[in-house]
Design a protein around this motif. Structure first.
Motif, short mmCIF file in Angstrom:
data_model
loop_
_atom_site.label_atom_id
_atom_site.label_comp_id
_atom_site.label_asym_id
_atom_site.label_seq_id
_atom_site.Cartn_x
_atom_site.Cartn_y
_atom_site.Cartn_z
N GLU A 137 -0.25 5.64 -6.85
CA GLU A 137 -1.11 5.22 -5.73
C GLU A 137 -1.18 3.70 -5.73
N ALA A 142 -3.06 0.82 -3.81
CA ALA A 142 -4.08 0.44 -2.83
C ALA A 142 -3.74 -0.93 -2.25
N GLY A 143 -4.12 -1.15 -1.02
CA GLY A 143 -3.95 -2.47 -0.42
C GLY A 143 -2.68 -2.62 0.40
N VAL A 144 -1.78 -1.66 0.31
CA VAL A 144 -0.55 -1.72 1.10
C VAL A 144 -0.47 -0.45 1.94
N THR A 145 -0.42 -0.61 3.25
CA THR A 145 -0.29 0.60 4.06
C THR A 145 1.16 1.08 4.03
N ASN A 155 3.23 -1.02 6.38
CA ASN A 155 3.60 -2.34 5.85
C ASN A 155 4.71 -2.23 4.83
N LYS A 162 -0.87 4.83 8.50
CA LYS A 162 -1.97 3.85 8.42
C LYS A 162 -2.67 3.90 7.07
N LYS A 163 -2.36 4.91 6.28
CA LYS A 163 -3.01 5.05 4.97
C LYS A 163 -2.39 4.10 3.95
N HIS A 164 -3.19 3.72 2.97
CA HIS A 164 -2.64 2.93 1.87
C HIS A 164 -1.76 3.85 1.03
N THR A 177 -2.77 6.45 -1.60
CA THR A 177 -4.15 6.36 -2.05
C THR A 177 -5.02 7.36 -1.28
#
Ligand SMILES: Nc1ncnc2c1ncn2[C@@H]1O[C@H](COP(=O)(O)OP(=O)(O)OP(=O)(O)O)[C@@H](O)[C@H]1O
Ligand SMILES: [Mg+2]
Length: 245
Positions: free
Chosen positions: A91, A93-96, A99, A137-139, A142
């Motif tokens: 997981e 976090a902070g990167v979709t 992206n 759109k989810k990180h 995560t």
């Protein structure tokens, strides 16, 4: 036609030999299925092919379209067209996903595509295969369930269209409806010439794909190679039904 050839590959994890002289050749547009008991070395083999730092190739080689890529760094292997979906997805976090994929897509294919255009392209592609574009759109992984993580991996596969995809238990934890979509993507890409190495524990997979080759691993060795009949034998008699070569 593309070919990924694994030649007598011996792999060590934490200094212990976990795969011994595994060989196979996978061509573009083919699906190979790799089965075997827990701990037999399937994931170690896939991870070593991709250059995972914890899995050292101690002997043998990996050849992609005639070029020795055994010791290329992972990002160069990815650029050369190999894709690995890990069994246990990290997981981040902070990167979709958008992206992440936007960067990977540009690195892979070269050229520019605006982030919004890329998102729209991926949204259309996801919908085409009945997949939830919400993952975009989810990180990265995560807060996703096990099966959702696997579906998110399939969106990556769709975006990157590698030459060869190594999918480690992509069917694990995926519900019956989502599974159809996952295999629709695999079949779509196979028809476009992508070669697949699938690791699975589920004979039900045969309802969705027609593997060109089935291999069985035990204790780090590929002990049998054949067709769908091997899956049938395993379903009925367990791995004991597969005798060593
Ligand atoms: N990072 C590691 N460090 C040390 N030993 C490892 C590591 N990864 C795997 N092993 C060992 O290598 C062997 C093969 O593990 P591997 O994960 O490749 O099995 P597998 O066939 O994928 O099993 P499963 O079906 O449960 O996923 C096991 O004995 C395991 O303990
Ligand atoms: Mg595994």
């Amino acid at each position: 036609m593309s070919e990924l050839s694994i030649q007598r590959l011996t792999v060590a994890a934490d200094k212990k030999t976990v795969v011994t002289e595994a060989s196979f050749a996978l061509k573009g547009g083919e699906i190979h299925l790799l089965m075997g008991p827990n701990g037999s070395g399937k994931s170690s083999l896939l991870n070593a092919i991709m250059g995972h730092p914890k899995y050292a190739v101690v002997k043998g080689g990996i050849v992609l379209d005639g070029e020795d890529i055994t010791h290329l760094p992972t990002e160069k292997k990815a650029k050369a067209g190999i894709f690995l979906s890990l069994q246990h997805l990290p997981e981040i976090a902070g990167v979709t996903l958008t992206n992440f994929l936007h960067k990977a897509y540009r690195a892979q294919k070269g050229g520019e595509i605006a982030p919004l255009d890329f998102y729209k392209m991926m949204e259309t592609r996801a919908k085409e295969f009945g997949m939830d574009p919400g993952f975009l759109k989810k990180h990265l992984n995560t807060g996703l369930s096990g099966g959702e993580k696997k579906q998110s991996e399939v969106l990556q596969l769709l975006a990157l269209e590698p030459k060869f995809a190594l999918l480690d238990e992509i069917d694990s934890g995926v519900d019956v409806d989502a599974l159809k979509n996952v295999f629709a993507v695999i079949e779509h890409l196979r028809k476009k010439g992508v070669g697949f190495l699938l690791v699975s524990h589920y004979a039900k997979l045969l309802e969705h794909v027609h593997p060109d080759q089935v291999s069985v691993m035990k204790n780090g060795d590929i002990v049998a190679t054949g067709g769908k009949e091997l899956v049938e034998q395993i379903s009925q008699g367990g791995f004991d039904a597969i005798s060593s070569l």
